[in-house]
Design an enzyme around this catalytic site. Sequence first.
Site, mmCIF file in Angstrom:
data_model
loop_
_atom_site.group_PDB
_atom_site.id
_atom_site.type_symbol
_atom_site.label_atom_id
_atom_site.label_comp_id
_atom_site.label_asym_id
_atom_site.label_seq_id
_atom_site.Cartn_x
_atom_site.Cartn_y
_atom_site.Cartn_z
ATOM 1 N N ASP A 127 35.790 44.938 36.539
ATOM 2 C CA ASP A 127 36.281 43.829 37.826
ATOM 3 C C ASP A 127 36.716 45.559 38.413
ATOM 4 O O ASP A 127 38.078 46.567 37.846
ATOM 5 C CB ASP A 127 37.161 43.276 37.648
ATOM 6 C CG ASP A 127 37.705 42.428 39.207
ATOM 7 O OD1 ASP A 127 36.973 41.830 39.532
ATOM 8 O OD2 ASP A 127 38.411 43.290 40.019
ATOM 9 N N GLU A 138 37.959 47.460 42.632
ATOM 10 C CA GLU A 138 38.306 46.878 44.379
ATOM 11 C C GLU A 138 38.127 48.193 44.317
ATOM 12 O O GLU A 138 37.521 49.528 43.798
ATOM 13 C CB GLU A 138 39.994 47.348 43.742
ATOM 14 C CG GLU A 138 40.734 45.511 42.935
ATOM 15 C CD GLU A 138 40.086 44.773 44.229
ATOM 16 O OE1 GLU A 138 39.636 44.490 44.594
ATOM 17 O OE2 GLU A 138 40.121 44.053 42.976
ATOM 18 N N HIS A 174 42.273 39.772 43.512
ATOM 19 C CA HIS A 174 42.195 40.814 44.050
ATOM 20 C C HIS A 174 42.416 41.760 43.273
ATOM 21 O O HIS A 174 42.940 43.364 44.339
ATOM 22 C CB HIS A 174 42.104 40.864 45.966
ATOM 23 C CG HIS A 174 41.534 39.982 46.211
ATOM 24 N ND1 HIS A 174 40.016 38.983 46.190
ATOM 25 C CD2 HIS A 174 42.326 38.288 47.121
ATOM 26 C CE1 HIS A 174 39.332 37.911 46.801
ATOM 27 N NE2 HIS A 174 41.276 37.305 46.818
ATOM 28 N N ASP A 211 42.270 40.059 37.760
ATOM 29 C CA ASP A 211 40.848 39.385 37.930
ATOM 30 C C ASP A 211 39.954 39.286 36.489
ATOM 31 O O ASP A 211 39.481 39.024 36.288
ATOM 32 C CB ASP A 211 40.131 40.132 39.283
ATOM 33 C CG ASP A 211 40.365 40.179 41.107
ATOM 34 O OD1 ASP A 211 41.072 38.946 40.588
ATOM 35 O OD2 ASP A 211 40.188 39.863 41.764
#
Length: 483
Positions: free
Chosen positions: A13, A15, A151, A156
């Site tokens: 995951d 960001e 998030h 996540d």
Amino acid sequence: MDRNKRQEFAIVDIETTGGNAKSSRITEIAIVIHDGNKVLQRWETLVNPGKEIPTSIFALTGIDNEMVKDAPFFEEVAEQVYELLKDRIFVAHNVNFDYSFVRFQLHESGFEWSTIKLCTVRYARKIKPGLLSYSLGRLCDYLDIPLENRHRAGGDADATAILFAYLRALDTGQVFQEMIKHKSVDQRFPPHLNPIEFEQLPEEIGVYYFHDKTGKIIYVGKAVNIKKRVLSHFTGNNIQAQRQHFLKDIHHISYERCGTELMSLLLECAEIKKFWPKYNRALKRYEPKFSLFSYEDQNGYLHLAIGKTNKLHDCIQFFQREYDAIQLLQSFIRKGEIDAQFCQFGSASLTVKSTKDSLLPDRDLHNTRIERCVEEWLNQQSSFVLIDKGRHEEEKSCIVIENGRFYGMGYIDQYCQSGGFEDIRAQVEKYRSNYYMEELVRQCAEKYPNKIHFLSKERMSFVAAEPDMLYEKIKSNSLFSIV
């Protein structure tokens, strides 16, 4: 693949600063190494993106510029990321998003990497069909999966790892093995598209439609092989923002079979003009530049004017060149004895002497002259049908041109016996004519004159036009409304 890593998974995951890999950058990455049953290793780090983090991203993730200012740049951790991903199956929720970022930034850092992907959104749809939502948060709620630090990459990734193990435990029908095959469409599909809809697509000529989650049409395309063409939209590794948003917006596919490629081209154009889908670009720009219009002023006098084409207004004729429009308007003035003071020649600086001595001619006589001139010119344009193959053996495709303008198209019975122009016209669907559609028919008529059948107001029989006669009509521009 390294035997020690066989059937191991890198659950990832990230960001980011934005929505596409080319213009945005990773701000955080977490990688969970998994064997399908349990976690073997876990790694995560913040990443300095080398650019400002937008306020909207900070509001979503909680990651701001201060948090990443002392974090390593991606190129500093690229080798470590590469070693963790190498020879392992790449797993993520909405996998194409994460994969495109990681692959692009590894490439920028000098590491060429690609691997098999598995999307837990698509996997969940297959194992747990019928849920209202397949977002990570909603799935965790439905399945009682703990989700902390939503998030954020670490939270996540941990939740995705639990979800992945849960789905694997329920997978009793070899779904996983089918999804990770190199040639599997699941390696390329948009995350929200049901593969059943793709499998039902025909390998035939026609038009296909992509719909968003509300059912709205967002793209219309034509294809000689619908299934093959649709699949081509999902291949490659284009990281442009428009493509990424396009794939993410696709939730459903529908289609219409067409008898010929010309019918598919015409339907594609008509549907784009009808729905104006957000992701269609090319045909929106394919318009003639000029038109000849007729309008009535506040005193009741008709005018003829050349101007830029406006899709909201009907016109007498389309033109690519302003010069051709001027030539036609001047011929109207000469042959119809029209007072030139009621004619506008667009951007051309022309001085055309009025045909009358009085300042204002008799209005009814003047209007009658313009109406008669336009009507006679339109009547000089031929009416005909173009008959070709249908969608099956029991029908024919039929394209109707009336007075040189595209009237409509449809499918008629193979053994249709028409009673006249009105009869054949009633059997097709009427469409709003435009220059591009008329050009398509004109080009087909020139190439295949044996498919053209001229019409009259009397009884019509499907007898092909003589090629020499058709050529002369095309050459003299009396077959189409193109001067």
